[in-house]
Design a protein around this motif. Structure first.
Motif, PDB file in Angstrom:
ATOM      1  N   VAL A  46       0.833  -1.199   0.000  1.00 32.20           N
ATOM      2  CA  VAL A  46       0.000   0.000   0.000  1.00 32.20           C
ATOM      3  C   VAL A  46       0.874   1.258   0.000  1.00 32.20           C
ATOM      4  O   VAL A  46       0.575   2.240  -0.697  1.00 32.20           O
ATOM      5  N   THR A  47       1.956   1.223   0.766  1.00 31.21           N
ATOM      6  CA  THR A  47       2.866   2.373   0.794  1.00 31.21           C
ATOM      7  C   THR A  47       3.474   2.628  -0.580  1.00 31.21           C
ATOM      8  O   THR A  47       3.546   3.779  -1.045  1.00 31.21           O
ATOM      9  N   GLY A  48       3.912   1.548  -1.249  1.00 32.16           N
ATOM     10  CA  GLY A  48       4.463   1.708  -2.590  1.00 32.16           C
ATOM     11  C   GLY A  48       3.443   2.244  -3.581  1.00 32.16           C
ATOM     12  O   GLY A  48       3.763   3.100  -4.415  1.00 32.16           O
ATOM     13  N   TYR A  49       2.213   1.751  -3.470  1.00 32.16           N
ATOM     14  CA  TYR A  49       1.173   2.258  -4.382  1.00 32.16           C
ATOM     15  C   TYR A  49       0.894   3.736  -4.145  1.00 32.16           C
ATOM     16  O   TYR A  49       0.777   4.511  -5.107  1.00 32.16           O
ATOM     17  N   LEU A  50       0.784   4.138  -2.890  1.00 32.73           N
ATOM     18  CA  LEU A  50       0.493   5.544  -2.598  1.00 32.73           C
ATOM     19  C   LEU A  50       1.607   6.455  -3.095  1.00 32.73           C
ATOM     20  O   LEU A  50       1.351   7.565  -3.569  1.00 32.73           O
ATOM     21  N   LEU A  51       2.847   5.972  -3.003  1.00 36.89           N
ATOM     22  CA  LEU A  51       3.956   6.770  -3.513  1.00 36.89           C
ATOM     23  C   LEU A  51       3.879   6.914  -5.034  1.00 36.89           C
ATOM     24  O   LEU A  51       4.106   7.999  -5.583  1.00 36.89           O
ATOM     25  N   LEU A  52       3.518   5.827  -5.726  1.00 32.17           N
ATOM     26  CA  LEU A  52       3.412   5.877  -7.182  1.00 32.17           C
ATOM     27  C   LEU A  52       2.174   6.642  -7.651  1.00 32.17           C
ATOM     28  O   LEU A  52       2.132   7.095  -8.802  1.00 32.17           O
ATOM     29  N   SER A  53       1.176   6.766  -6.789  1.00 32.97           N
ATOM     30  CA  SER A  53      -0.055   7.453  -7.187  1.00 32.97           C
ATOM     31  C   SER A  53       0.052   8.973  -7.085  1.00 32.97           C
ATOM     32  O   SER A  53      -0.815   9.686  -7.594  1.00 32.97           O
ATOM     33  N   ARG A  73      -8.261  10.157 -12.853  1.00 34.03           N
ATOM     34  CA  ARG A  73      -9.083  10.097 -11.642  1.00 34.03           C
ATOM     35  C   ARG A  73      -9.796   8.751 -11.533  1.00 34.03           C
ATOM     36  O   ARG A  73      -9.919   8.184 -10.447  1.00 34.03           O
ATOM     37  N   LEU A  74     -10.249   8.225 -12.665  1.00 33.83           N
ATOM     38  CA  LEU A  74     -10.906   6.913 -12.652  1.00 33.83           C
ATOM     39  C   LEU A  74      -9.907   5.824 -12.279  1.00 33.83           C
ATOM     40  O   LEU A  74     -10.238   4.889 -11.529  1.00 33.83           O
ATOM     41  N   PHE A  75      -8.676   5.943 -12.775  1.00 37.84           N
ATOM     42  CA  PHE A  75      -7.615   4.991 -12.405  1.00 37.84           C
ATOM     43  C   PHE A  75      -7.386   5.007 -10.901  1.00 37.84           C
ATOM     44  O   PHE A  75      -7.270   3.950 -10.261  1.00 37.84           O
ATOM     45  N   LEU A  76      -7.322   6.201 -10.322  1.00 42.79           N
ATOM     46  CA  LEU A  76      -7.088   6.308  -8.892  1.00 42.79           C
ATOM     47  C   LEU A  76      -8.250   5.763  -8.077  1.00 42.79           C
ATOM     48  O   LEU A  76      -8.044   5.138  -7.034  1.00 42.79           O
ATOM     49  N   VAL A  77      -9.470   5.985  -8.534  1.00 43.33           N
ATOM     50  CA  VAL A  77     -10.638   5.483  -7.798  1.00 43.33           C
ATOM     51  C   VAL A  77     -10.598   3.957  -7.710  1.00 43.33           C
ATOM     52  O   VAL A  77     -10.834   3.364  -6.646  1.00 43.33           O
ATOM     53  N   ILE A  78     -10.279   3.301  -8.815  1.00 48.62           N
ATOM     54  CA  ILE A  78     -10.266   1.829  -8.847  1.00 48.62           C
ATOM     55  C   ILE A  78      -9.199   1.279  -7.899  1.00 48.62           C
ATOM     56  O   ILE A  78      -9.472   0.419  -7.041  1.00 48.62           O
ATOM     57  N   PHE A  79      -7.969   1.781  -8.024  1.00 53.86           N
ATOM     58  CA  PHE A  79      -6.877   1.222  -7.227  1.00 53.86           C
ATOM     59  C   PHE A  79      -6.915   1.707  -5.782  1.00 53.86           C
ATOM     60  O   PHE A  79      -6.466   0.981  -4.883  1.00 53.86           O
ATOM     61  N   ASP A  80      -7.460   2.888  -5.533  1.00 50.28           N
ATOM     62  CA  ASP A  80      -7.645   3.323  -4.149  1.00 50.28           C
ATOM     63  C   ASP A  80      -8.625   2.412  -3.419  1.00 50.28           C
ATOM     64  O   ASP A  80      -8.434   2.096  -2.240  1.00 50.28           O
ATOM     65  N   SER A  81      -9.665   1.992  -4.116  1.00 50.55           N
ATOM     66  CA  SER A  81     -10.643   1.085  -3.507  1.00 50.55           C
ATOM     67  C   SER A  81     -10.007  -0.257  -3.169  1.00 50.55           C
ATOM     68  O   SER A  81     -10.236  -0.823  -2.086  1.00 50.55           O
ATOM     69  N   ILE A  82      -9.177  -0.765  -4.104  1.00 51.08           N
ATOM     70  CA  ILE A  82      -8.518  -2.056  -3.856  1.00 51.08           C
ATOM     71  C   ILE A  82      -7.557  -1.955  -2.680  1.00 51.08           C
ATOM     72  O   ILE A  82      -7.564  -2.798  -1.764  1.00 51.08           O
ATOM     73  N   MET A  83      -6.726  -0.922  -2.687  1.00 56.50           N
ATOM     74  CA  MET A  83      -5.740  -0.782  -1.625  1.00 56.50           C
ATOM     75  C   MET A  83      -6.389  -0.439  -0.287  1.00 56.50           C
ATOM     76  O   MET A  83      -5.881  -0.829   0.767  1.00 56.50           O
ATOM     77  N   GLY A  84      -7.499   0.262  -0.319  1.00 53.14           N
ATOM     78  CA  GLY A  84      -8.224   0.501   0.919  1.00 53.14           C
ATOM     79  C   GLY A  84      -8.740  -0.786   1.532  1.00 53.14           C
ATOM     80  O   GLY A  84      -8.653  -0.991   2.755  1.00 53.14           O
ATOM     81  N   GLY A  85      -9.263  -1.677   0.678  1.00 50.72           N
ATOM     82  CA  GLY A  85      -9.721  -2.979   1.177  1.00 50.72           C
ATOM     83  C   GLY A  85      -8.579  -3.817   1.724  1.00 50.72           C
ATOM     84  O   GLY A  85      -8.721  -4.477   2.771  1.00 50.72           O
TER      85      GLY A  85
END
Length: 209
Positions: free
Chosen positions: A106-113, A130-142
């Motif tokens: 999750v830390t690596g994803y947030l840095l790349l986002s 923004r749509l890309f971020l919504v999809i992967f933010d939802s996954i990483m949040g879960g």
């Protein structure tokens, strides 16, 4: 212009002088002619994008702190003998090992986002990033909430034990170890909550498109 003299009176006939303006378009105010009309929701979208960037930094700090706190959770009891050591480490529990791996991802994803979030600030009307971020933010949040919940169950048993299975609370002896694990769980839940709040903001921005 034509003049005529009749019985001491001079009559002057004025012809319409439109030659100077005939065939010429009326001048326009340059400031109005080149004014760019922005969409009414552009400023709101940019404000949401700026808030998204700062919230993403907060989630990054919480996830990184949680991963470091859990990965460094280690305590050796002082009454260790030559043949027996009482030591607790994070990798003694599979849930804690899964927690460290998940929070590192999750830390690596947030840095790349972060670059995508900056693109949304520069181009607030862009939909694809923004749509890309919504999809992967939802996954990483879960993933963050799942890892935090699994670790929280182990921390709870470590604090309270389980009389039905004769599991004794170990936090009375391993106080520093439990404190690090508890702080990591709290940090992961904060990171997950911030991520889901970011998803709500991004979905709201997409709805206003």
């Amino acid at each position: 212009m034509a003049t005529a003299e009749k019985s001491g009176e001079i009559a002057i006939n004025m012809s319409e002088t439109k030659a100077s303006t005939k065939g010429k378009a009326p001048l326009l105010n340059s400031s109005k002619a080149f004014a760019v009309v922005e969409p009414p929701n552009r400023g709101a979208k940019r404000g949401i994008a700026i808030g998204d960037f700062f919230l993403r930094l907060c989630a990054l700090g919480a996830a990184l702190g949680a991963a470091i706190s859990m990965g460094t959770a280690d305590q050796l009891l002082p009454f260790t003998t030559q043949f027996l050591q009482f030591e607790a480490q994070y990798d003694d529990f599979d849930a804690f090992r899964y927690f460290v791996i998940s929070l590192a991802m999750v830390t690596g994803y947030l840095l790349l986002s972060l670059p995508f979030s900056i693109v949304c600030i520069i181009r607030p009307l862009a939909t694809a990033p923004r749509l890309f971020l919504v999809i992967f933010d939802s996954i990483m949040g879960g993933v963050t909430i799942a890892a935090g919940s699994a670790a929280a169950a182990i921390v709870y048993v470590a604090h309270t034990g389980n009389p039905n299975t004769n599991w004794l609370p170990i936090c009375q002896q391993y106080g520093d170890y439990c404190q690090s694990a508890s702080g990591a769980v709290i940090g992961s839940l904060i990171a997950g909550a911030v991520l889901f709040f970011i998803v709500i903001l991004s979905a709201f921005a997409l709805k206003r498109s």
